[in-house]
Design an enzyme around this catalytic site. Structure first.
Site, PDB file in Angstrom:
ATOM      1  CD  GLU A 137       3.177   8.386  -6.628  1.00 54.61           C
ATOM      2  OE1 GLU A 137       2.143   7.771  -6.274  1.00 54.61           O
ATOM      3  OE2 GLU A 137       3.196   9.200  -7.565  1.00 54.61           O
ATOM      4  CE  LYS A 185       1.073   8.893 -17.035  1.00 58.71           C
ATOM      5  NZ  LYS A 185       0.844   7.606 -16.407  1.00 58.71           N
TER       6      LYS A 185
HETATM    7  N1  PSU Z   1      -0.316  10.139 -12.469  1.00 57.38           N
HETATM    8  C1  PSU Z   1       0.538   9.292 -13.078  1.00 57.38           C
HETATM    9  N2  PSU Z   1       0.820   8.097 -12.506  1.00 57.38           N
HETATM   10  C2  PSU Z   1       0.295   7.754 -11.293  1.00 57.38           C
HETATM   11  C3  PSU Z   1      -0.565   8.682 -10.634  1.00 57.38           C
HETATM   12  C4  PSU Z   1      -0.840   9.839 -11.253  1.00 57.38           C
HETATM   13  O1  PSU Z   1       1.018   9.606 -14.139  1.00 57.38           O
HETATM   14  O2  PSU Z   1       0.570   6.655 -10.802  1.00 57.38           O
HETATM   15  C5  PSU Z   1      -1.093   8.357  -9.261  1.00 57.38           C
HETATM   16  C6  PSU Z   1      -0.358   9.225  -8.219  1.00 57.38           C
HETATM   17  O3  PSU Z   1      -0.183   8.473  -7.040  1.00 57.38           O
HETATM   18  C7  PSU Z   1      -1.351  10.344  -7.966  1.00 57.38           C
HETATM   19  C8  PSU Z   1      -2.650   9.596  -8.094  1.00 57.38           C
HETATM   20  O4  PSU Z   1      -1.205  10.956  -6.710  1.00 57.38           O
HETATM   21  O5  PSU Z   1      -2.457   8.707  -9.179  1.00 57.38           O
HETATM   22  C9  PSU Z   1      -3.806  10.532  -8.373  1.00 57.38           C
HETATM   23  O6  PSU Z   1      -4.997   9.827  -8.248  1.00 57.38           O
HETATM   24  P1  PSU Z   1      -6.387  10.625  -8.224  1.00 57.38           P
HETATM   25  O7  PSU Z   1      -6.511  11.209  -9.586  1.00 57.38           O
HETATM   26  O8  PSU Z   1      -7.408   9.557  -7.909  1.00 57.38           O
HETATM   27  O9  PSU Z   1      -6.261  11.656  -7.131  1.00 57.38           O
END
Ligand code: PSU
Ligand code: MN
Length: 311
Positions: free
Chosen positions: A24, A158
């Site tokens: 990604e 996380k």
């Molecule tokens: N968790 C991490 N690092 C990240 C992300 C999540 O430890 O960079 C990023 C990933 O791209 C994930 C996104 O798909 O954040 C999720 O965002 P949201 O919670 O807005 O869906």
């Protein structure tokens, strides 16, 4: 028809029938600070190559879906401020407007499936945020895992998230959550979350067979493989807990909502740990890239021995 722009490396790998691993780009633009974000992006790609597979980093650049980015494109993305964060909801509009954006786990899965790639390696997935009972903040990544047939290798989710609720939602959505090599669901920087993962598999080939079996059963959706951070690189959960609580409170007082929440919390944690979390972060993404490559090989081998497509 959607026009996918493949890098030379990806095109060559396809021609040779080599295993591909999707990566990604939101982790680069919104997950880590410059210049470490570029270093990590490059070293994760190298990890996939060393494991004999081909990395395919995914992003939208000037309205075109890219599969595989050359170092200059990676650098551009890593250096540019204000790049859009594209999840399922944003992908089509960004392509239609000729925009540029980084793909989240959800959007990367969509692109990987379009390109016929079965395995995607990243750091951590999005999940159910703390306080979701009030904010309703649940990442679109979870729904994506329920409907798009890509196996996602992550170090769990996380600790900025509510892990028990994240596991509950994944169970409701019918997403297999497979801990690799241990019973516990890993918590990103820490190997253990204190929560038992619903499934455990110790062999990449078995994870590959489970992926193919879901397809054979006609079940939509992918698998979440939760790969613990290497022991030497882990940060104890107790050290992070107060810092996570502080970042969370700041997000609430500052009224941070929607897709800004995850990048805000990640950035605050980098600051609050003086960047100490970064080493663990780098180690775990590379570790996931290696496991992703092993699973991609195994899927390719199994599919080939059945006369199916190699990806
Ligand atoms: N968790 C991490 N690092 C990240 C992300 C999540 O430890 O960079 C990023 C990933 O791209 C994930 C996104 O798909 O954040 C999720 O965002 P949201 O919670 O807005 O869906
Ligand atoms: Mn969200």
């Amino acid at each position: 028809m959607i026009d996918i722009l493949e890098s030379d490396e990806v095109r060559a790998a396809r021609a040779e029938g080599r295993a591909l691993v999707a990566l990604e780009s939101t982790i680069i633009t919104h997950g880590m600070p410059w210049p470490q974000n570029l270093e990590v992006a490059l070293s994760v790609e190298d990890e996939v190559r060393r494991a004999g597979a081909c990395p395919a980093t995914i992003a939208v650049i000037n309205g075109r879906l890219h599969l595989g980015l050359d170092p200059a494109a990676l650098r551009g993305l890593a250096q540019t401020k204000g790049v859009a964060k594209l999840s399922r909801a944003d992908l089509a509009a960004c392509l239609a407007s000729g925009g540029t954006g980084a793909t989240t786990v959800a959007a990367t899965m969509i692109a990987a499936q379009l390109a016929g790639i079965s395995v995607f390696a990243t750091g951590g997935i999005g999940g159910v945020h703390r306080g979701a009972e009030m904010s309703f903040d649940i990442s679109a990544d979870l729904q994506e895992l329920a409907q798009t047939p890509v196996t996602v290798v992550a170090a769990g989710a996380k600790a900025i998230l509510d892990l028990p609720k994240t596991l509950e939602v994944l169970e409701t959505l019918g997403v297999p959550v497979i801990a690799y090599g241990q019973d516990d669901f890993p918590a990103f920087w820490s190997r253990a979350s204190g929560l038992r993962a619903p499934l455990r598999i110790d062999d990449p080939a078995e994870i590959a067979r489970a992926h193919l079996m879901r397809g054979a059963l006609g079940l939509p959706g992918g698998q979440l493989v939760a790969n613990p951070v290497p022991e030497a690189d882990e940060i104890p959960a107790a050290r992070l807990a107060p810092l996570i609580a502080q970042a969370q409170t700041e997000a609430e007082t500052q009224g941070v909502t929607g897709k800004a929440v995850t990048p805000f919390l990640l950035k605050r944690l980098f600051d609050l740990t003086d960047g100490a979390s970064l080493e663990a972060n780098i180690a775990l993404v590379r570790n996931n890239a290696r496991l992703g490559a092993a699973i991609a090989h195994a899927i390719g081998n199994a599919a080939q021995s059945r006369g199916g497509p190699a990806a």
